[in-house]
Design a protein around this motif. Structure first.
Motif, mmCIF file in Angstrom:
data_model
loop_
_atom_site.group_PDB
_atom_site.id
_atom_site.type_symbol
_atom_site.label_atom_id
_atom_site.label_comp_id
_atom_site.label_asym_id
_atom_site.label_seq_id
_atom_site.Cartn_x
_atom_site.Cartn_y
_atom_site.Cartn_z
ATOM 1 N N PRO A 144 60.531 -33.578 82.213
ATOM 2 C CA PRO A 144 61.014 -33.403 80.837
ATOM 3 C C PRO A 144 62.515 -33.610 80.644
ATOM 4 N N GLY A 145 63.221 -34.052 81.704
ATOM 5 C CA GLY A 145 64.643 -34.328 81.531
ATOM 6 C C GLY A 145 64.909 -35.350 80.448
ATOM 7 N N THR A 146 64.000 -36.329 80.290
ATOM 8 C CA THR A 146 64.171 -37.343 79.254
ATOM 9 C C THR A 146 64.098 -36.746 77.853
ATOM 10 N N ALA A 147 63.392 -35.626 77.724
ATOM 11 C CA ALA A 147 63.232 -34.991 76.413
ATOM 12 C C ALA A 147 64.346 -33.997 76.104
ATOM 13 N N ASN A 148 65.217 -33.775 77.060
ATOM 14 C CA ASN A 148 66.309 -32.816 76.881
ATOM 15 C C ASN A 148 67.676 -33.479 76.919
ATOM 16 N N VAL A 163 54.191 -42.534 85.102
ATOM 17 C CA VAL A 163 54.328 -41.255 84.400
ATOM 18 C C VAL A 163 53.982 -40.103 85.336
ATOM 19 N N THR A 164 54.208 -40.329 86.634
ATOM 20 C CA THR A 164 54.051 -39.272 87.624
ATOM 21 C C THR A 164 55.368 -39.094 88.369
ATOM 22 N N ALA A 165 55.476 -37.977 89.072
ATOM 23 C CA ALA A 165 56.601 -37.724 89.974
ATOM 24 C C ALA A 165 56.008 -37.323 91.311
ATOM 25 N N ASN A 166 56.074 -38.254 92.274
ATOM 26 C CA ASN A 166 55.499 -38.025 93.600
ATOM 27 C C ASN A 166 54.042 -37.574 93.501
ATOM 28 N N GLY A 167 53.311 -38.193 92.577
ATOM 29 C CA GLY A 167 51.887 -37.922 92.438
ATOM 30 C C GLY A 167 51.530 -36.859 91.432
ATOM 31 N N THR A 168 52.523 -36.161 90.863
ATOM 32 C CA THR A 168 52.250 -35.130 89.857
ATOM 33 C C THR A 168 52.321 -35.742 88.469
ATOM 34 N N TYR A 169 51.280 -35.491 87.665
ATOM 35 C CA TYR A 169 51.157 -36.133 86.360
ATOM 36 C C TYR A 169 51.555 -35.188 85.236
ATOM 37 N N LEU A 170 52.799 -35.271 84.793
ATOM 38 C CA LEU A 170 53.289 -34.717 83.534
ATOM 39 C C LEU A 170 53.022 -33.240 83.284
ATOM 40 N N ASN A 171 52.690 -32.476 84.282
ATOM 41 C CA ASN A 171 52.452 -31.054 84.047
ATOM 42 C C ASN A 171 52.833 -30.264 85.289
ATOM 43 N N PRO A 172 53.994 -29.659 85.329
ATOM 44 C CA PRO A 172 54.957 -29.497 84.232
ATOM 45 C C PRO A 172 55.989 -30.604 84.148
ATOM 46 N N TYR A 173 55.942 -31.580 85.040
ATOM 47 C CA TYR A 173 56.934 -32.640 85.030
ATOM 48 C C TYR A 173 56.257 -33.958 85.369
ATOM 49 N N GLY A 174 56.985 -35.025 85.192
ATOM 50 C CA GLY A 174 56.396 -36.332 85.460
ATOM 51 C C GLY A 174 57.448 -37.404 85.603
ATOM 52 N N GLY A 175 57.141 -38.622 85.178
ATOM 53 C CA GLY A 175 58.018 -39.750 85.409
ATOM 54 C C GLY A 175 58.673 -40.275 84.148
ATOM 55 N N ALA A 176 58.503 -41.586 83.918
ATOM 56 C CA ALA A 176 59.257 -42.290 82.880
ATOM 57 C C ALA A 176 58.583 -42.147 81.522
ATOM 58 N N LEU A 177 58.555 -40.955 80.978
ATOM 59 C CA LEU A 177 58.020 -40.675 79.648
ATOM 60 C C LEU A 177 59.175 -40.381 78.707
ATOM 61 N N ILE A 178 59.143 -40.960 77.528
ATOM 62 C CA ILE A 178 60.174 -40.765 76.504
ATOM 63 C C ILE A 178 59.504 -40.136 75.286
ATOM 64 N N ILE A 179 60.209 -39.243 74.630
ATOM 65 C CA ILE A 179 59.712 -38.629 73.401
ATOM 66 C C ILE A 179 60.446 -39.237 72.214
ATOM 67 N N MET A 180 59.676 -39.665 71.182
ATOM 68 C CA MET A 180 60.239 -40.175 69.951
ATOM 69 C C MET A 180 59.963 -39.147 68.849
ATOM 70 N N SER A 181 61.010 -38.688 68.204
ATOM 71 C CA SER A 181 60.887 -37.689 67.156
ATOM 72 C C SER A 181 61.415 -38.280 65.852
ATOM 73 N N ALA A 182 60.549 -38.408 64.848
ATOM 74 C CA ALA A 182 60.935 -38.990 63.573
ATOM 75 C C ALA A 182 60.742 -37.986 62.447
ATOM 76 N N SER A 183 61.719 -37.884 61.563
ATOM 77 C CA SER A 183 61.615 -36.936 60.461
ATOM 78 C C SER A 183 62.224 -37.544 59.192
#
Length: 315
Positions: A207-211, A295-315
């Protein structure tokens, strides 16, 4: 200034910015400038999102950093006279190349330095990296983004090109910790065995990409957002959008003549792809690679962390 000022900024109405190596650089300069930048090639210990520490190489800009967690990143204006002094604090020779801009083959031996010079070319997205060590240099992390701003209109990707309200630079790369540890320990590694297990956007994993303000895409309804995908890694990165379609403006500074709305954009190895995203609806959506391990980190899939995922927030 926060590193979001490296091309995560609405250019309209802005007076000045602090970019890597360029204090109070303004894209609205009426004349070309002489720019002097220093990059230090060095070894470092990078902490992965799962806490593992891995030995990497990096270009470090002592004056400032690049977007996200990148230790360097350069932005210049068309016509600028650019001098880049590279200091080699590694134990082996390196060099610096910028495809389409700087093909100087000057080698920098361990403990030495070299100053490279070029005139900033046509506006667009570029990358710089060590070419002396082939794929190994890039796999270890010796690379960074270079963005050239148009001299006539900083709100466009290139002269006469698509315009935007704000822009993001998203540098895509990855690493194989077996390669990094082999190189660190002076052991051989066969690049044919390269199989990355950590994946990054601007040096961050979710989640570093989201912070991080450089990498979390915060947009407003009705905006046109430019995204500069720069693939400094060694694998293709097909970027998939949820909630939106994008128009590919250029690939390696070559304009797309047939523009088709896409929800997935392939970014090949060594490729820079600039797209325009029209923000047509509000909400929170993911942007991620369609290469599933990405979208994994050393085989872990996005829970609680992962790879190259970006969050787009539109308002």
């Amino acid at each position: 200034m926060k590193r979001r000022d490296f091309l995560k900024v609405s250019v309209a109405g802005a007076a000045a910015f602090a970019f890597s190596g360029l204090t109070f650089f303004s894209p609205r300069r009426t004349e070309a400038a002489e720019l002097n930048i220093t990059l230090v090639a060095e070894a470092a210990l990078k902490t992965m999102i799962d806490g593992k520490e891995i030995h990497v190489w990096q270009f470090n800009d002592p004056a400032d950093s690049g977007p996200g967690e990148l230790t360097s990143g350069l932005i210049v204006q068309e016509g600028d006279s650019v001098y880049i002094t590279v200091e080699n604090n590694l134990y082996l020779p390196i060099n610096l190349v910028i495809p389409g801009v700087l093909n100087d083959s000057s080698v920098i031996f361990a403990g030495d330095s070299n100053t490279y010079h070029f005139t900033a070319p046509a506006a667009g997205s570029y990358m710089y990296f060590d070419d002396y060590n082939g794929e190994t240099g890039r796999a270890m992390g010796l690379s960074g983004p270079l963005v050239v701003i148009p001299a006539d209109d900083p709100n466009s990707l290139y002269s006469g090109g698509p315009t935007f309200d704000q822009q993001y630079t998203l540098v895509l790369n990855e690493l194989d910790d077996r390669l990094n540890e082999a190189i660190y320990n002076g052991q051989p590694y066969d690049m044919a065995e390269y199989e990355p297990n950590y994946f990054f956007v601007n040096g961050l994993s979710y989640p570093g990409t989201a912070n991080d303000d450089d990498t979390l895409m915060s947009m407003s309804l009705g905006e046109n957002v430019a995204i500069r995908f720069i693939n400094t890694g060694l694998i293709i990165s097909p970027q998939h959008f949820h909630g939106f379609h994008v128009n590919v403006a250029s690939r390696n500074r070559k304009p797309e003549h047939t523009v088709v709305e896409k929800d997935t954009v392939a970014v090949d190895v060594g490729e820079c792809v600039d797209v325009i995203l029209p923000v047509t609806q509000s909400g929170v959506y993911p942007l991620h690679t369609h290469f599933v391990p990405g979208v994994t980190a050393n085989g872990t899939y996005l829970n609680p962390y992962g790879g190259a995922l970006i969050i787009m927030s539109a308002s």
